[in-house]
Scaffold this active site. Structure first.
Site, short mmCIF file in Angstrom:
data_model
loop_
_atom_site.label_atom_id
_atom_site.label_comp_id
_atom_site.label_asym_id
_atom_site.label_seq_id
_atom_site.Cartn_x
_atom_site.Cartn_y
_atom_site.Cartn_z
N TYR A 1 21.64 -3.42 11.97
CA TYR A 1 20.86 -2.19 11.10
C TYR A 1 19.71 -2.81 10.28
O TYR A 1 19.75 -2.77 9.06
CB TYR A 1 21.79 -1.34 10.42
CG TYR A 1 23.06 -0.99 11.17
CD1 TYR A 1 23.13 0.21 12.06
CD2 TYR A 1 24.04 -1.68 11.28
CE1 TYR A 1 24.28 0.66 12.67
CE2 TYR A 1 25.42 -1.21 11.89
CZ TYR A 1 25.34 -0.06 12.73
OH TYR A 1 26.35 0.12 13.44
N CYS B 1 16.46 20.64 -10.91
CA CYS B 1 15.90 19.70 -9.83
C CYS B 1 17.26 19.02 -8.91
O CYS B 1 18.23 18.73 -9.58
CB CYS B 1 15.16 18.63 -10.34
SG CYS B 1 14.38 17.41 -9.11
N CYS C 1 25.58 2.18 1.60
CA CYS C 1 25.01 2.92 0.71
C CYS C 1 25.92 4.26 0.68
O CYS C 1 25.66 5.11 -0.12
CB CYS C 1 23.81 3.51 1.03
SG CYS C 1 23.68 3.82 2.63
N CYS D 1 7.71 12.88 -11.93
CA CYS D 1 9.31 12.39 -11.77
C CYS D 1 9.35 11.18 -12.50
O CYS D 1 8.67 10.31 -12.20
CB CYS D 1 9.75 12.38 -10.34
SG CYS D 1 11.30 11.82 -10.33
#
Ligand code: SAH
Length: 453
Positions: A313, A79, A409, A161
């Site tokens: 943002y 996966c 991030c 999941c």
């Protein structure tokens, strides 16, 4: 030292790459080895050799890493969703800290890194409030859904999941059953034919509200009522929408959203603040860690009630709305119109009057603020993975803020941007990584920059 194809070598794995492949060095030559983890001593065979680096296959584990664990998910290996399931959680956290520190040194040119230990999760499973499941067919024409296998668009069947909420499985079961019973086709990337492309599911951790959005290659659904009937039997169902995407593209969501049942959004809370979230809006996927992330950002901002604040943002306005309570006024800027709409509603629903949202490119907006000689005391910036731009940062600096709180991030672009800010009078004073994405190679980092006197 350089190697050739088919050379057999012994290598100690010391790092892991974006796709979870092990990375080790042999006499200064870097090797990428799939199926290995940090701490493994492995015998490997070179399958592709470049001048300074190469790819190798694992032949034998000479000494398995003490941090190796059995993945809890049966499809963890193929996966593409998780990359670090074979590594114990404590080691995942160390890996992320190291990744940030390395980037800040290598790209950011920082020698002393004022970094706090990363904040991990107590229970690192079932943390995601959002999932996008591709719909397709297997070789026999049977409908399937799950996740793409690593680096491909081949769907691996998996409706349960461990990073997502338990509710996902039953929702998917019902959608696929409806498709089968009503001969609704799955979209095929190769031909551009077929109807249902993706299913987006969002779950409000606090409110227990569920959003289902079907992304379709068409304008409407056959047997729409039957689908609605089936999905609305589920507790918490709040929003069922259609996203029209008829383009031959890898972009998942279409630009047009049509409400099929209920409302077009769900609501959820972060702390005491209630947010409205639409299918096309960005919302942090891990609500537990988001609270820690935002709290850190607020601590770093050190607001006293007198400040003029910019939230750049800003997405659906989450950070700015929390800050507004402790500041004189807040200006939020965000490119995505759906998010700006949510942000404005969120301010209104939370009775926040001292915040204004602008739909604009953050760089252009800050350039305009600079032209108008505007000033700000604190700037929050939370750009996407590509990071910010020098033009944005130059304008941000011209507003003369005492503090810039950078939320990132992507440690690579964070490091690049910090280097620029460092050259222009701002010093990174505190850095707090937060693990928002256990079992993946991703992480979030909050950094406080202050203006040098
Ligand atoms: N601060 C928000 C959103 C962060 S995600 C939160 O914590 O939820 C980054 C956001 O930047 C996204 O909402 C994205 O739409 C927006 N964005 C991307 N490029 C932009 C640009 N050039 N100008 C303004 N916003 C942009």
């Amino acid at each position: 030292m350089s190697y050739q194809k088919n050379d057999v070598l012994t290598v100690k794995i010391e790092d892991m790459g974006h796709d979870g492949e092990g990375i080790g060095k042999c006499e200064g030559y870097t090797l990428f080895v799939k199926d290995t983890v940090i701490g493994d001593l492995a015998e490997v065979k070179v399958i592709k050799a470049k001048k300074n680096y190469g790819y190798a296959r694992l032949m034998r584990l000479i000494e398995p890493s003490p941090h190796r664990v059995e993945p809890i998910c049966p499809v963890a290996r193929p996966c593409g969703g998780c990359q670090l399931q074979m590594l114990d959680y404590a080691e995942q956290l160390r890996f992320k800290e190291k990744k940030i520190a390395q980037n800040l040194q290598r790209i950011g040119g920082m020698t002393e890194i004022p970094m706090e230990p990363i904040v991990g999760m107590e229970s690192p499973f079932r943390y995601r409030n959002k999932a996008q499941f591709p719909i397709g067919q297997d070789k026999n024409g049977k409908l399937i859904t799950g996740f793409y296998a690593g680096r491909t668009h081949q769907i691996m069947e998996n409706r349960n999941c461990y990073l997502g909420v338990e509710q996902n499985e039953e929702i998917l079961n019902r959608i696929l059953a409806w498709m089968e019973e009503n001969s609704v086709s799955a979209y095929q990337e190769e031909t551009g034919k077929g109807l249902v492309r993706h299913v987006l599911i969002r779950f409000g951790f606090t409110t227990k509200e569920i959003m289902v959005c079907l992304v379709v290659n068409g304008k409407k659904l056959p047997a729409e009522k039957k689908l609605i009937q089936s999905l609305t039997e589920l507790e918490g169902m709040t929003s069922i929408t259609l996203s029209v995407n008829r383009e031959r593209t890898n972009v998942i969501m279409g630009k047009e959203i049509r409400c099929l049942w209920g409302q077009e959004f769900i609501t959820d809370y972060i702390g005491k603040v209630k947010y409205q979230i639409s299918p096309l809006s960005f919302y942090q996927v891990n609500p537990v860690q988001t609270e820690i992330l935002y709290q850190t950002a607020m601590d770093y901002a050190g607001l006293t009630g007198k400040e003029t604040v910019v939230d750049a943002y800003c997405g659906i306005g989450t950070i700015g709305i929390i800050a507004a309570d402790k500041a004189k006024s807040v200006i939020g800027v965000e490119l995505n119109p759906a998010s700006v709409k949510d942000a404005r509603n969120n301010a209104r629903h939370n009775n926040i009057g001292n915040i204004t949202f602008y739909q604009n490119d953050a760089e252009r907006f800050l350039n305009e603020m600079q032209e108008q000689n505007a000033k700000a005391d604190v700037i929050f910036m939370d750009p996407p993975r590509a990071g910010s731009t020098q033009s944005f940062m130059a304008s941000a600096i011209s507003l003369n803020p005492d503090r810039i709180v950078y939320i990132s991030c992507n440690p690579e672009t964070l490091a690049r941007d910090l280097e620029f800010l460092k050259k222009h009078q701002y010093t990174a004073e505190k850095i707090q990584p937060v693990d928002m994405f256990p079992f993946t190679t991703h992480m979030e980092t909050v950094c406080l920059l202050t203006r040098r006197k």
